[in-house]
Design a protein around this motif. Structure first.
Motif, short mmCIF file in Angstrom:
data_model
loop_
_atom_site.label_atom_id
_atom_site.label_comp_id
_atom_site.label_asym_id
_atom_site.label_seq_id
_atom_site.Cartn_x
_atom_site.Cartn_y
_atom_site.Cartn_z
N PRO A 82 0.83 -1.21 0.00
CA PRO A 82 0.00 0.00 0.00
C PRO A 82 0.87 1.26 0.00
CG PRO A 82 -0.88 -1.61 1.54
CD PRO A 82 0.44 -2.15 1.07
N GLY A 83 0.53 2.20 -0.86
CA GLY A 83 1.30 3.44 -0.98
C GLY A 83 2.37 3.39 -2.04
N ASP A 84 2.67 2.22 -2.59
CA ASP A 84 3.67 2.11 -3.66
C ASP A 84 3.10 2.67 -4.96
OD1 ASP A 84 5.33 0.86 -1.88
OD2 ASP A 84 5.25 -1.12 -2.84
N VAL A 85 4.00 3.06 -5.85
CA VAL A 85 3.63 3.49 -7.20
C VAL A 85 3.76 2.31 -8.15
CG1 VAL A 85 4.33 4.89 -9.19
CG2 VAL A 85 4.21 5.91 -6.92
N VAL A 86 2.74 2.12 -8.98
CA VAL A 86 2.76 1.12 -10.05
C VAL A 86 2.62 1.86 -11.38
CG1 VAL A 86 1.65 -0.90 -11.04
CG2 VAL A 86 1.76 -0.64 -8.55
N GLU A 108 0.76 5.51 -11.84
CA GLU A 108 1.35 6.61 -12.59
C GLU A 108 1.56 6.12 -14.01
OE1 GLU A 108 4.64 8.63 -10.72
OE2 GLU A 108 3.50 9.01 -8.88
N PHE A 109 1.59 7.07 -14.97
CA PHE A 109 1.50 6.70 -16.37
C PHE A 109 2.75 7.03 -17.17
CE2 PHE A 109 -2.97 7.79 -15.15
CZ PHE A 109 -3.49 6.51 -15.26
N VAL A 110 2.97 6.23 -18.22
CA VAL A 110 3.89 6.57 -19.29
C VAL A 110 3.14 6.40 -20.60
CG1 VAL A 110 5.96 5.95 -18.00
CG2 VAL A 110 4.86 4.24 -19.46
N ASP A 111 3.57 7.10 -21.64
CA ASP A 111 2.85 7.09 -22.91
C ASP A 111 3.08 5.79 -23.68
OD1 ASP A 111 1.10 8.14 -24.77
OD2 ASP A 111 2.24 9.99 -25.08
N ILE A 112 2.29 5.63 -24.73
CA ILE A 112 2.32 4.41 -25.52
C ILE A 112 3.11 4.60 -26.82
CG2 ILE A 112 0.16 3.55 -24.59
CD1 ILE A 112 -1.22 4.61 -27.15
N ASP A 113 3.46 3.49 -27.44
CA ASP A 113 4.05 3.48 -28.76
C ASP A 113 2.94 3.75 -29.78
OD1 ASP A 113 4.60 1.82 -31.38
OD2 ASP A 113 6.58 2.17 -30.48
N GLU A 114 3.19 4.65 -30.71
CA GLU A 114 2.14 5.06 -31.63
C GLU A 114 1.72 3.96 -32.59
OE1 GLU A 114 0.90 8.84 -34.48
OE2 GLU A 114 2.87 8.78 -33.53
N ALA A 133 13.91 9.30 -8.55
CA ALA A 133 15.27 9.40 -8.01
C ALA A 133 15.37 8.47 -6.80
CB ALA A 133 15.58 10.83 -7.60
N PRO A 134 16.55 7.88 -6.57
CA PRO A 134 16.71 6.99 -5.40
C PRO A 134 16.79 7.80 -4.11
CG PRO A 134 18.77 7.19 -6.60
CD PRO A 134 17.76 7.93 -7.40
N ASP A 135 16.21 7.23 -3.04
CA ASP A 135 16.37 7.86 -1.73
C ASP A 135 17.64 7.33 -1.07
OD1 ASP A 135 15.77 5.32 -0.82
OD2 ASP A 135 13.84 5.84 0.05
N LYS A 136 17.85 7.65 0.19
CA LYS A 136 19.08 7.26 0.88
C LYS A 136 19.24 5.75 0.98
CE LYS A 136 19.41 11.51 3.63
NZ LYS A 136 19.41 12.09 5.01
N ILE A 141 12.13 6.64 -5.95
CA ILE A 141 11.02 7.47 -5.50
C ILE A 141 10.51 8.33 -6.65
CG2 ILE A 141 10.27 9.23 -3.87
CD1 ILE A 141 11.05 6.60 -2.54
N SER A 142 9.19 8.34 -6.84
CA SER A 142 8.57 9.19 -7.85
C SER A 142 8.63 10.64 -7.42
CB SER A 142 7.11 8.77 -8.06
OG SER A 142 6.40 9.78 -8.76
N ARG A 143 9.12 11.50 -8.30
CA ARG A 143 9.14 12.94 -8.01
C ARG A 143 7.72 13.50 -8.00
NH1 ARG A 143 14.50 14.68 -8.66
NH2 ARG A 143 15.79 13.41 -10.06
N ARG A 144 6.82 12.90 -8.75
CA ARG A 144 5.44 13.38 -8.84
C ARG A 144 4.71 13.19 -7.52
NH1 ARG A 144 0.56 13.88 -11.48
NH2 ARG A 144 1.57 14.55 -13.40
N SER A 145 4.81 11.99 -6.93
CA SER A 145 4.01 11.67 -5.75
C SER A 145 4.83 11.55 -4.47
CB SER A 145 3.26 10.36 -5.97
OG SER A 145 4.18 9.29 -6.17
N GLY A 146 6.14 11.43 -4.61
CA GLY A 146 6.98 11.22 -3.44
C GLY A 146 6.90 9.82 -2.87
N LYS A 147 6.33 8.88 -3.64
CA LYS A 147 6.14 7.52 -3.17
C LYS A 147 7.09 6.56 -3.90
CE LYS A 147 1.27 8.42 -2.11
NZ LYS A 147 1.45 8.33 -0.65
N PRO A 148 7.40 5.42 -3.25
CA PRO A 148 8.32 4.46 -3.88
C PRO A 148 7.71 3.78 -5.09
CG PRO A 148 7.44 3.57 -1.84
CD PRO A 148 7.00 5.00 -1.90
#
Length: 405
Positions: A82-86, A108-114, A133-136, A141-148
């Motif tokens: 719970p709380g992780d980013v997929v 969280e999303f990434v775009d598709i191949d056209e 970016a990796p934490d300590k 960690i997602s910069r958007r949500s701050g979640k792993p």
């Protein structure tokens, strides 16, 4: 979707004819269940699980009450907390993200191949490198949500696999779990350059989810799903999750859910599974004929099948300049069509709290206005396809000519 053929038109999908053809076999399943009262679990479910695992090239298949629950249980059992980013794509049915959210995670999303309409591995790499970016402790960690960020769910859309080798390579580099959404890909194949062999959808990630909604290539006569995996511990946990967390009756090792598949649906699926290779081959033949009939027509973008793919054409999706006009034109000619999916998930009202905006995923947003699904089912005839192609060209070619003036 239309469930039957008629004398005046061509349905988008014919579900009546194949069921009538299998009527005796299907009613025999009903009679067996009726006379044994084996409504839940038992040999019918176990036999289907064994057969479907063999079909997918995995060691285990766990029958589940729906494709949505199958994906949710696979995500939970696969190690997502719970709380992780997929990470997934915005061009899919909302069940993909519902399963993520209902497992307590954050999509969280990434775009598709056209060309393939599946997850673009390049965009996935950019997301992991530039938006995380990796934490300590080394967790990503997602910069958007701050979640792993802990998992990726590539969707094998329209019956074609995503390009799994680069996705799996990125997942390995960043320590991510891969769960396949194979709900539209029963029998689709992928040539792994890394392993130098063809692999079935559902056999490449840590686990995969399938839906057997009636309109799928392998459809139940109601709701049904399955998880495939070759991990015995994961299979055991999913089996417990679907049955109130029971290791055995009244011994609850975890808190679970009621996600069991009815025995009768498992029996129906076993009957249909024997026909699935032939049904998929007919769909491939129909796709080839469509491509021949429509290939010379300007203004129609046909489905693209890369060299690494053997698609099973759950849907035959084209792109045209004026989708609504073609839809109306074909409808007036008695030809059914479908639109999958006109509003990308990141722009859905249900996800306004995610703070995505129009323009965030330009490929998804552009193709969502252009795609139209033509009739596709095993019983489609050459005469039907010729009529569909003729009517499509009659509508599209004047539009292209007018645009060129």
């Amino acid at each position: 979707m239309s469930g039957s053929t008629n004398t005046n038109g061509i349905p988008f999908l014919d579900l009546v004819t194949p069921h009538v053809e299998m009527e005796q076999e299907l009613t025999a399943i009903f009679h067996q269940v009726l006379h044994t009262a084996g409504f839940i679990g038992g040999s019918m479910v176990e036999e289907f699980e064994k057969a479907f695992a063999a079909f997918c090239g995995t060691n285990h298949a766990i029958a589940i009450s729906s494709g949505t629950d199958a994906l949710r249980f696979a995500i939970m059992a696969g190690g997502v907390q719970p709380g992780d980013v997929v990470v997934t794509v915005p061009h899919t049915f909302i069940a993909t993200t519902e399963a993520i959210s209902q497992a307590g995670a954050v999509p969280e999303f990434v775009d598709i191949d056209e060309r393939t309409y599946n997850m673009d591995p390049v965009k996935l790499g950019e997301y992991l490198e530039k938006q995380c970016a990796p934490d300590k402790s080394g967790r990503l960690i997602s910069r958007r949500s701050g979640k792993p960020v802990t998992a990726v769910v590539p969707v094998h859309l329209y019956g074609q696999t995503a390009d799994m080798d680069p996705i799996l390579k990125l997942a390995d580099r960043y320590g991510l779990i891969v769960i396949e959404d194979a709900c539209q890909a029963h029998g689709a194949e992928y040539f792994s350059r890394n392993q130098n062999r063809w692999m079935k959808a559902g056999s490449m990630g840590r686990a995969a989810a399938f839906s057997f909604y009636p309109g799928k290539n392998l459809g139940a006569c109601g709701e049904a799903g399955a998880v495939t995996t070759s991990d015995p511990s994961l299979a055991k946990k999913i089996s417990m999750l679907r049955d109130h967390g029971q290791a055995k009756k009244y011994y609850h090792d975890i808190e679970g859910y009621n996600g069991r598949l009815d025995a009768m649906q498992a029996g129906f699926l076993s009957v249909k599974l024997k026909r699935l290779p032939d049904w998929n081959q007919k769909r491939r033949q129909h796709a080839e004929r469509y491509s021949q009939l429509l290939g010379n027509g300007e203004g129609v973008v046909l489905p693209y099948q890369p060299s690494f793919s053997r698609a099973i054409y759950h849907l035959f999706v084209i792109r045209v300049p004026d989708r609504e006009q073609l839809k109306d034109h074909l409808g007036a000619a008695g030809i059914g069509t479908g639109i999958h999916y006109p509003i990308p998930l990141h722009l859905q009202k249900a996800y306004t709290t995610f703070r995505y905006h129009r323009g965030d995923f330009p490929v998804t947003e552009r193709i969502a206005t252009e795609i139209l699904s033509l009739p596709m089912f095993p019983g489609l005839t050459a005469e039907m396809q010729a009529r569909i192609a003729e009517q499509t060209a009659a509508c599209v070619l004047p539009l292209v000519s007018a645009a060129g003036r």
